[in-house]
Write a protein that holds these residues in place. Structure first.
Motif, PDB file in Angstrom:
ATOM      1  N   TRP A 118      50.969  -5.985 -12.339  1.00  0.00           N
ATOM      2  CA  TRP A 118      50.722  -5.265 -13.581  1.00  0.00           C
ATOM      3  C   TRP A 118      49.273  -4.790 -13.665  1.00  0.00           C
ATOM      4  CZ3 TRP A 118      47.295  -6.214 -17.552  1.00  0.00           C
ATOM      5  CH2 TRP A 118      47.490  -5.504 -18.735  1.00  0.00           C
ATOM      6  N   PHE A 119      48.340  -5.665 -13.319  1.00  0.00           N
ATOM      7  CA  PHE A 119      46.914  -5.355 -13.427  1.00  0.00           C
ATOM      8  C   PHE A 119      46.533  -4.177 -12.539  1.00  0.00           C
ATOM      9  CE2 PHE A 119      42.371  -5.929 -13.127  1.00  0.00           C
ATOM     10  CZ  PHE A 119      42.001  -6.540 -14.326  1.00  0.00           C
ATOM     11  N   THR A 120      47.190  -4.051 -11.399  1.00  0.00           N
ATOM     12  CA  THR A 120      46.837  -2.996 -10.444  1.00  0.00           C
ATOM     13  C   THR A 120      47.680  -1.735 -10.595  1.00  0.00           C
ATOM     14  OG1 THR A 120      48.336  -3.840  -8.733  1.00  0.00           O
ATOM     15  CG2 THR A 120      46.114  -4.735  -8.779  1.00  0.00           C
ATOM     16  N   LEU A 121      48.759  -1.798 -11.390  1.00  0.00           N
ATOM     17  CA  LEU A 121      49.691  -0.665 -11.489  1.00  0.00           C
ATOM     18  C   LEU A 121      49.739  -0.012 -12.869  1.00  0.00           C
ATOM     19  CD1 LEU A 121      52.750  -2.058  -9.478  1.00  0.00           C
ATOM     20  CD2 LEU A 121      51.048  -0.387  -8.708  1.00  0.00           C
ATOM     21  N   ASP A 122      49.121  -0.625 -13.870  1.00  0.00           N
ATOM     22  CA  ASP A 122      49.183  -0.079 -15.225  1.00  0.00           C
ATOM     23  C   ASP A 122      48.048   0.916 -15.455  1.00  0.00           C
ATOM     24  OD1 ASP A 122      50.268   0.008 -17.930  1.00  0.00           O
ATOM     25  OD2 ASP A 122      48.403  -0.981 -18.519  1.00  0.00           O
ATOM     26  N   ASP A 123      48.388   2.183 -15.540  1.00  0.00           N
ATOM     27  CA  ASP A 123      47.376   3.230 -15.694  1.00  0.00           C
ATOM     28  C   ASP A 123      46.538   3.043 -16.952  1.00  0.00           C
ATOM     29  OD1 ASP A 123      48.460   4.225 -13.419  1.00  0.00           O
ATOM     30  OD2 ASP A 123      49.287   6.056 -14.296  1.00  0.00           O
ATOM     31  N   ASP A 124      47.160   2.613 -18.036  1.00  0.00           N
ATOM     32  CA  ASP A 124      46.424   2.429 -19.289  1.00  0.00           C
ATOM     33  C   ASP A 124      45.347   1.357 -19.137  1.00  0.00           C
ATOM     34  OD1 ASP A 124      48.066   4.331 -20.454  1.00  0.00           O
ATOM     35  OD2 ASP A 124      49.485   2.845 -21.217  1.00  0.00           O
ATOM     36  N   THR A 125      45.679   0.284 -18.441  1.00  0.00           N
ATOM     37  CA  THR A 125      44.695  -0.776 -18.211  1.00  0.00           C
ATOM     38  C   THR A 125      43.579  -0.298 -17.293  1.00  0.00           C
ATOM     39  OG1 THR A 125      46.349  -2.508 -18.540  1.00  0.00           O
ATOM     40  CG2 THR A 125      44.384  -3.111 -17.294  1.00  0.00           C
ATOM     41  N   ILE A 126      43.935   0.417 -16.245  1.00  0.00           N
ATOM     42  CA  ILE A 126      42.919   0.927 -15.315  1.00  0.00           C
ATOM     43  C   ILE A 126      41.984   1.891 -16.027  1.00  0.00           C
ATOM     44  CG2 ILE A 126      42.560   2.257 -13.199  1.00  0.00           C
ATOM     45  CD1 ILE A 126      45.288   1.161 -12.243  1.00  0.00           C
ATOM     46  N   LYS A 127      42.532   2.728 -16.904  1.00  0.00           N
ATOM     47  CA  LYS A 127      41.700   3.661 -17.670  1.00  0.00           C
ATOM     48  C   LYS A 127      40.759   2.891 -18.595  1.00  0.00           C
ATOM     49  CE  LYS A 127      41.945   7.719 -20.668  1.00  0.00           C
ATOM     50  NZ  LYS A 127      41.036   7.180 -21.713  1.00  0.00           N
ATOM     51  N   MET A 128      41.248   1.831 -19.217  1.00  0.00           N
ATOM     52  CA  MET A 128      40.391   1.010 -20.069  1.00  0.00           C
ATOM     53  C   MET A 128      39.258   0.392 -19.262  1.00  0.00           C
ATOM     54  SD  MET A 128      41.477  -2.210 -22.509  1.00  0.00           S
ATOM     55  CE  MET A 128      41.943  -3.272 -21.130  1.00  0.00           C
ATOM     56  N   LEU A 129      39.548  -0.056 -18.034  1.00  0.00           N
ATOM     57  CA  LEU A 129      38.524  -0.626 -17.174  1.00  0.00           C
ATOM     58  C   LEU A 129      37.480   0.425 -16.791  1.00  0.00           C
ATOM     59  CD1 LEU A 129      40.861  -2.730 -14.850  1.00  0.00           C
ATOM     60  CD2 LEU A 129      39.287  -3.638 -16.566  1.00  0.00           C
ATOM     61  N   MET A 130      37.917   1.669 -16.618  1.00  0.00           N
ATOM     62  CA  MET A 130      36.984   2.765 -16.351  1.00  0.00           C
ATOM     63  C   MET A 130      36.143   3.074 -17.585  1.00  0.00           C
ATOM     64  SD  MET A 130      39.481   5.419 -14.298  1.00  0.00           S
ATOM     65  CE  MET A 130      38.453   6.809 -14.765  1.00  0.00           C
ATOM     66  N   ASP A 131      36.810   3.205 -18.728  1.00  0.00           N
ATOM     67  CA  ASP A 131      36.129   3.613 -19.953  1.00  0.00           C
ATOM     68  C   ASP A 131      35.081   2.603 -20.401  1.00  0.00           C
ATOM     69  OD1 ASP A 131      37.650   5.911 -20.140  1.00  0.00           O
ATOM     70  OD2 ASP A 131      39.129   5.046 -21.497  1.00  0.00           O
ATOM     71  N   GLU A 132      35.420   1.329 -20.346  1.00  0.00           N
ATOM     72  CA  GLU A 132      34.581   0.310 -20.969  1.00  0.00           C
ATOM     73  C   GLU A 132      33.681  -0.443 -20.000  1.00  0.00           C
ATOM     74  OE1 GLU A 132      36.651  -2.149 -23.771  1.00  0.00           O
ATOM     75  OE2 GLU A 132      38.071  -0.557 -24.279  1.00  0.00           O
ATOM     76  N   ALA A 133      33.974  -0.387 -18.708  1.00  0.00           N
ATOM     77  CA  ALA A 133      33.138  -1.126 -17.752  1.00  0.00           C
ATOM     78  C   ALA A 133      32.758  -0.308 -16.526  1.00  0.00           C
ATOM     79  CB  ALA A 133      33.840  -2.411 -17.322  1.00  0.00           C
ATOM     80  N   GLY A 134      33.242   0.914 -16.437  1.00  0.00           N
ATOM     81  CA  GLY A 134      32.855   1.774 -15.321  1.00  0.00           C
ATOM     82  C   GLY A 134      33.442   1.397 -13.987  1.00  0.00           C
TER      83      GLY A 134
END
Length: 489
Positions: free
Chosen positions: A385-401
């Protein structure tokens, strides 16, 4: 009772024999092909049958598979895993897992959000996450050796170079043993090639990738006149203008250690250790050239009194250097002090492109999870889930780069480059990176190289540039000998 004549007995026997023969003839039989298929032996096989292709993980035997949506991705999974996911989603199964990280505070905050999001989608799984764990690798080893499967990590994340040590030591499990081959094939297509390969060790899949990190050139555009140098000649002009030690200004900030100087080594074709060839290149002519370039072309414009992380970062943050070579982990801190930064590849040197080390962040499952099938499956589900969920990956980009490695999110990043200039800049800089070796032998390389580099710095500061340049070959020869000797032990 009248006696039966011999003639009658013979007649009955003949009749029975005829019936038996007719029955045999009427039994249906598989029809043989009229033309047999010839067996041919190619004189030159295209792929040796005894040698599997490189970086292709071995998988479990064929299983009954079903399609399942995990996060925002649809993949094929085994039927038993499918049933497990259905049950934890309904809350019919209750299980807890320990998730460990070793991250900076701003990273921990966004990871906590991701954990809460996962648990809301799969209420049957409690993810126990307490943030950064000190000495995480050694703590995991100690917990597993002690058999403390309840309190040690069941899943953890770090850069992929830990894979060899943790796999050979028996501390992490091979996902190839538990994932259907169809699942692994879908994962292979979902991540970039180098990211997927980073989780493969000795032809088995051990880790799932979710981000990549490495160093790049970061410049204060106000200090460079709006220029992000693409060539070293451009950077050199900026460094010359800025270097004024009397005013405590310098041409560039650069943390100096074997990891951070590696781009200069690779620019000339050098390397420390090549795990594919099992070769050490610390004293090769190309590696020597890279270290000499550092001493002759960069040190003259740097503050060499303290080349550590804090000192060099402070110089850039305080506006006393126009550029710094660093990684995404320092960007939040830099943004608090410096406005208008740009990120890009380390400038090419006379047409030669420096290639930094890259570390792919992986999620591994530990042996502590293997004792309980529900805990094992819960850990695997969290990693998927952590590696396949686009919404989570986008959040990781938005908030932590964090820099994504999922193909769909890289496409998203390219389409929205203007909204993510820093992440896109690091992504471009790492497109030509060198993945850190996964072999346990690499742990024996860092120390001798660090010792040689430290000696060069001391000689440079105490005796000058020419003495330091003259010492490079000797110091790297000594480092090479130490490494080769360590490999024998």
């Amino acid at each position: 009772m009248p006696a039966t004549s011999p003639r009658t007995i013979i007649g009955v026997a003949l009749l029975l024999i005829l019936i038996l023969i007719a029955g045999i003839l009427l039994i249906p039989r598989e029809r043989a092909p009229t033309t047999p298929t010839p067996i041919t032996t190619p004189t030159t096989p295209t792929t040796p049958l005894t040698t599997p292709p490189p970086e292709t993980p071995t998988t479990t035997p064929p299983q009954l598979v079903r399609e399942l949506t995990i996060g925002t991705s649809r993949i094929r999974v085994s039927s038993d895993f499918y049933e497990f996911v259905s049950k934890v989603k309904r809350g019919d199964i209750r299980v807890s897992i320990n998730f460990w990280t070793a991250m900076m505070p701003f990273e921990v905050k966004v990871i906590e959000k991701a954990v809460r999001k996962f648990m809301s989608e799969y209420p049957g799984i409690e993810v126990r996450y307490t943030g950064t764990v000190a000495n995480m690798k050694e703590a995991i080893k100690a917990g597993i050796i002690a058999g403390d499967f309840e309190n040690t990590a069941h899943i953890f994340t770090w850069a992929h170079d830990w894979t060899g040590e943790m796999a050979d030591g028996g501390f992490i499990v091979s996902l190839s043993r538990y994932l259907a081959r169809e699942t692994i094939e879908d994962l292979r297509r979902g991540y970039t090639v180098f990211a997927f390969s980073s989780g493969v060790y000795k032809l088995e899949l051990y880790g799932l990738p979710w981000a990549v990190e490495g160093i790049a050139l970061v410049c204060n555009l106000d200090a460079t006149g709006g220029i992000l140098p693409a060539k070293f000649s451009q950077l050199e002009e900026i460094m010359k203008r800025w270097y004024n030690p009397e005013r405590r200004t310098y041409g560039i900030s650069w943390q100096i250690d074997p990891y951070h100087v590696y781009p200069l080594i690779t620019a000339f074709g050098g390397f420390y250790y090549d795990e594919d060839r099992d070769a050490v290149g610390v004293n090769s002519a190309a590696t020597i050239e890279g270290f000499k370039f550092l001493l002759s072309k960069l040190f003259p414009y740097m503050f060499t009194g303290d080349l550590g992380h804090e000192a060099q970062l402070a110089i850039f943050e305080e506006g006393r250097a126009p550029c710094i070579v660093t990684g995404p982990w320092n960007i939040p801190r830099i943004k608090e002090r410096v406005a208008g930064i740009a990120v890009g590849p380390i400038p090419e040197i006379d047409g030669m492109q420096p290639k930094p080390f890259s570390g792919v962040k992986l999620l591994w499952i530990t042996k502590a999870a293997e004792a309980d099938v529900n805990r094992l499956y819960a850990s695997i589900l969290f990693a998927l889930w952590f590696t396949l969920d686009d919404d989570t990956i986008k959040m990781l980009m938005d908030e932590a780069g964090f820099i994504p490695v999922k193909v769909a999110m890289i496409d998203f990043l390219r389409a929205n480059r203007d909204k993510y200039p820093v992440v896109a800049g690091f992504s471009l800089a790492l497109a030509n990176s060198v993945p850190m070796p996964k072999s346990v032998k690499m742990a024996k390389v860092w120390g001798p190289v660090a010792e040689a580099l430290s000696s060069m710095i001391t000689i440079y500061n105490e005796k000058g540039r020419e003495e330091a340049l003259a010492s490079v070959s000797r110091l790297l020869d000594e480092a090479q000998s130490k490494i080769l000797e360590a490999f024998k032990r």
